[in-house]
Design a protein around this motif. Structure first.
Motif, PDB file in Angstrom:
ATOM      1  N   HIS A   1     -81.030  -7.601 -22.077  1.00  0.00           N
ATOM      2  CA  HIS A   1     -79.762  -8.050 -22.682  1.00  0.00           C
ATOM      3  C   HIS A   1     -79.270  -7.016 -23.412  1.00  0.00           C
ATOM      4  CE1 HIS A   1     -79.657 -12.578 -22.228  1.00  0.00           C
ATOM      5  NE2 HIS A   1     -81.013 -12.257 -21.931  1.00  0.00           N
TER       6      HIS A   1
ATOM      7  N   THR B   1     -75.550  -5.076 -22.876  1.00  0.00           N
ATOM      8  CA  THR B   1     -74.398  -4.993 -23.842  1.00  0.00           C
ATOM      9  C   THR B   1     -73.859  -3.781 -24.368  1.00  0.00           C
ATOM     10  OG1 THR B   1     -75.312  -7.204 -24.861  1.00  0.00           O
ATOM     11  CG2 THR B   1     -74.018  -5.919 -26.180  1.00  0.00           C
TER      12      THR B   1
ATOM     13  N   ALA C   1     -74.163 -10.070 -21.688  1.00  0.00           N
ATOM     14  CA  ALA C   1     -73.426  -9.315 -22.255  1.00  0.00           C
ATOM     15  C   ALA C   1     -72.941 -10.209 -23.541  1.00  0.00           C
ATOM     16  CB  ALA C   1     -72.326  -8.579 -21.574  1.00  0.00           C
TER      17      ALA C   1
ATOM     18  N   THR D   1     -70.361  -7.765 -28.895  1.00  0.00           N
ATOM     19  CA  THR D   1     -70.549  -6.923 -30.296  1.00  0.00           C
ATOM     20  C   THR D   1     -69.776  -6.910 -31.354  1.00  0.00           C
ATOM     21  OG1 THR D   1     -70.267  -4.862 -29.623  1.00  0.00           O
ATOM     22  CG2 THR D   1     -72.491  -5.553 -29.090  1.00  0.00           C
TER      23      THR D   1
END
Length: 100
Positions: free
Chosen positions: A16, A20, A49, A52
């Motif tokens: 993961h 990302t 994704a 962020t």
């Protein structure tokens, strides 16, 4: 390891994180999907994704820049520009003429 204690991390968590970080670094979702071996990029986007804080801030900054440019021009950024309106009028008048 010099007394360094790390939290337990699953291999899947790293997957993961890699997805990302790749996306945050500018790799397209299609590229991330191919790296992870997925057949559909929508699966990658939905599952792996995450947005962020950095990506969210970049998006907000980009949108703010667009709005500021339109404010300086005296437009809202949502209304059609004069060039767009003229193009629509031209196409409408040409379509209304027989044989055009």
């Amino acid at each position: 390891m010099n007394g360094l204690i790390l939290p337990p991390v699953r291999l899947h968590d790293l997957r993961h994180d890699a997805a990302t970080m790749a996306h945050a670094a500018g790799v397209s979702m299609k590229g991330v999907s191919e790296i992870l071996g997925h057949s559909h990029e929508t699966f990658t986007a939905n599952v792996y994704a995450v947005v962020t804080k950095e990506l969210a801030e970049q998006a907000a900054t980009s949108i703010s820049g667009v709005l500021q440019r339109h404010r300086r021009r005296g437009t809202s950024g949502l209304a059609p520009t004069a060039e767009h309106s003229a193009d629509v009028r031209l196409r409408t008048s040409c379509a209304a003429q027989p044989g055009a």
